[in-house]
Design a protein around this motif. Sequence first.
Motif, mmCIF file in Angstrom:
data_model
loop_
_atom_site.group_PDB
_atom_site.id
_atom_site.type_symbol
_atom_site.label_atom_id
_atom_site.label_comp_id
_atom_site.label_asym_id
_atom_site.label_seq_id
_atom_site.Cartn_x
_atom_site.Cartn_y
_atom_site.Cartn_z
ATOM 1 N N TRP A 26 0.832 -1.207 0.000
ATOM 2 C CA TRP A 26 0.000 0.000 0.000
ATOM 3 C C TRP A 26 0.864 1.254 0.000
ATOM 4 O O TRP A 26 0.615 2.191 -0.774
ATOM 5 C CB TRP A 26 -0.944 0.015 1.202
ATOM 6 C CG TRP A 26 -1.688 1.319 1.328
ATOM 7 C CD1 TRP A 26 -1.361 2.392 2.100
ATOM 8 C CD2 TRP A 26 -2.871 1.704 0.602
ATOM 9 N NE1 TRP A 26 -2.265 3.414 1.923
ATOM 10 C CE2 TRP A 26 -3.198 3.015 1.011
ATOM 11 C CE3 TRP A 26 -3.673 1.061 -0.338
ATOM 12 C CZ2 TRP A 26 -4.299 3.702 0.497
ATOM 13 C CZ3 TRP A 26 -4.779 1.741 -0.843
ATOM 14 C CH2 TRP A 26 -5.076 3.040 -0.430
ATOM 15 N N ARG A 30 0.778 3.676 -3.069
ATOM 16 C CA ARG A 30 0.218 4.993 -2.743
ATOM 17 C C ARG A 30 1.224 6.098 -3.052
ATOM 18 O O ARG A 30 0.850 7.171 -3.539
ATOM 19 C CB ARG A 30 -0.167 5.019 -1.255
ATOM 20 C CG ARG A 30 -0.717 6.354 -0.761
ATOM 21 C CD ARG A 30 -2.026 6.712 -1.456
ATOM 22 N NE ARG A 30 -2.549 7.979 -0.990
ATOM 23 C CZ ARG A 30 -2.138 9.173 -1.386
ATOM 24 N NH1 ARG A 30 -1.148 9.245 -2.282
ATOM 25 N NH2 ARG A 30 -2.679 10.273 -0.923
ATOM 26 N N TYR A 31 2.493 5.833 -2.806
ATOM 27 C CA TYR A 31 3.545 6.811 -3.117
ATOM 28 C C TYR A 31 3.636 7.063 -4.618
ATOM 29 O O TYR A 31 3.947 8.173 -5.062
ATOM 30 C CB TYR A 31 4.887 6.303 -2.581
ATOM 31 C CG TYR A 31 6.053 7.202 -2.875
ATOM 32 C CD1 TYR A 31 6.279 8.353 -2.112
ATOM 33 C CD2 TYR A 31 6.935 6.917 -3.924
ATOM 34 C CE1 TYR A 31 7.354 9.190 -2.382
ATOM 35 C CE2 TYR A 31 8.004 7.748 -4.203
ATOM 36 C CZ TYR A 31 8.205 8.882 -3.424
ATOM 37 O OH TYR A 31 9.270 9.725 -3.696
ATOM 38 N N ILE A 33 1.164 6.971 -6.829
ATOM 39 C CA ILE A 33 -0.150 7.157 -7.417
ATOM 40 C C ILE A 33 -0.180 8.208 -8.516
ATOM 41 O O ILE A 33 -0.964 8.116 -9.460
ATOM 42 C CB ILE A 33 -1.198 7.495 -6.327
ATOM 43 C CG1 ILE A 33 -2.618 7.353 -6.897
ATOM 44 C CG2 ILE A 33 -0.957 8.881 -5.735
ATOM 45 C CD1 ILE A 33 -3.699 7.378 -5.852
ATOM 46 N N ARG A 132 -8.101 5.813 -8.972
ATOM 47 C CA ARG A 132 -6.763 5.236 -8.881
ATOM 48 C C ARG A 132 -6.556 4.540 -7.535
ATOM 49 O O ARG A 132 -5.891 3.495 -7.465
ATOM 50 C CB ARG A 132 -5.702 6.318 -9.096
ATOM 51 C CG ARG A 132 -5.508 6.704 -10.562
ATOM 52 C CD ARG A 132 -4.223 7.470 -10.799
ATOM 53 N NE ARG A 132 -3.899 7.498 -12.235
ATOM 54 C CZ ARG A 132 -2.715 7.842 -12.732
ATOM 55 N NH1 ARG A 132 -1.730 8.199 -11.908
ATOM 56 N NH2 ARG A 132 -2.503 7.831 -14.034
ATOM 57 N N HIS A 133 -7.112 5.081 -6.473
ATOM 58 C CA HIS A 133 -7.010 4.422 -5.172
ATOM 59 C C HIS A 133 -7.723 3.063 -5.191
ATOM 60 O O HIS A 133 -7.274 2.110 -4.540
ATOM 61 C CB HIS A 133 -7.599 5.307 -4.074
ATOM 62 C CG HIS A 133 -6.642 6.326 -3.540
ATOM 63 N ND1 HIS A 133 -6.569 7.611 -4.030
ATOM 64 C CD2 HIS A 133 -5.696 6.245 -2.567
ATOM 65 C CE1 HIS A 133 -5.639 8.284 -3.375
ATOM 66 N NE2 HIS A 133 -5.090 7.470 -2.483
ATOM 67 N N ILE A 136 -5.391 0.706 -6.593
ATOM 68 C CA ILE A 136 -4.337 0.374 -5.635
ATOM 69 C C ILE A 136 -4.791 -0.735 -4.694
ATOM 70 O O ILE A 136 -4.012 -1.626 -4.336
ATOM 71 C CB ILE A 136 -3.914 1.632 -4.849
ATOM 72 C CG1 ILE A 136 -3.075 2.553 -5.744
ATOM 73 C CG2 ILE A 136 -3.106 1.265 -3.605
ATOM 74 C CD1 ILE A 136 -2.684 3.856 -5.092
ATOM 75 N N THR A 177 -1.806 1.523 -10.396
ATOM 76 C CA THR A 177 -2.044 2.906 -9.973
ATOM 77 C C THR A 177 -2.798 3.712 -11.024
ATOM 78 O O THR A 177 -2.886 4.936 -10.921
ATOM 79 C CB THR A 177 -0.716 3.618 -9.643
ATOM 80 O OG1 THR A 177 0.182 3.517 -10.771
ATOM 81 C CG2 THR A 177 -0.053 3.013 -8.422
#
Length: 268
Positions: A26, A30-31, A33, A132-133, A136, A177
Amino acid sequence: MTGDAQTSRVTPAFWASVLLVILISWLVLRYEIRSAPFHGDESNWIASGYYYTDLLLAADPTWAKWDCPSCGAWGSLNLHMGQWLIGLPLKAYSVVRLGGQEFNQYYGFTQPLEVNQAQGRVPPEEMWLFARHVSIVFGVLTCVVAFAVGFLGAGWLAGWLFVALLLANPSFVESATRAMTDVHYNFFLLCFVLAATWWLMRPTTARRAAIVCGLCAGLACSVKVTGLAVTGLVFVILVIYALLLHRFRVRDALAHLVLFAIVAVGVV
């Protein structure tokens, strides 16, 4: 190491490792994205995600609407599982956070990004980032399944190596992502690999594993039509391999193939 021996090592430490995989994957995804540039397909998957989710929730059986020629390659070319997996979370987010706002424009690939933005063919940033989340989340789940495949096949080191290779792969990070269905497809394909590994290593529960293989194959095909061809070919190869190793009798192997096919086609 046999599958039974591996299973006996599924301890609290294993589940702690799974939680660590979730956390690390994650944070990495997340970094990243915003690292992958916006792709016009993201507009189209978001738009078709809303469209087919609205049809699903309305229980509208009208074939012309489901066919949706105006949706182009994001219409009836594939089944709609991928669009629902994008559209259902977006629908909920729109209701809760965006006052019911939806997006229904398709990107014009003959025009530059600036023109598409001016014409409203690019989703609002908040909606785009949420989509996009959602991808992820499936990227993280894919890493968890990858760890399980490696662990079941060869132990802890293989599981962590598999996860590390995924997170170091730029193609995987991009697919995980972006608001597109590639990551959903890869997730179900890897679930099939996990079930197929179980099938090959645990002959005593092979029938159940064959059913799960068929389920995963059907779900992969429900995202992209190539899913059934890919998983079907792999399963046939594995059956031949298992027969050569004398792990199954021919009659049992054929029964597993039939179970796989019935479940996969049934899901589709």
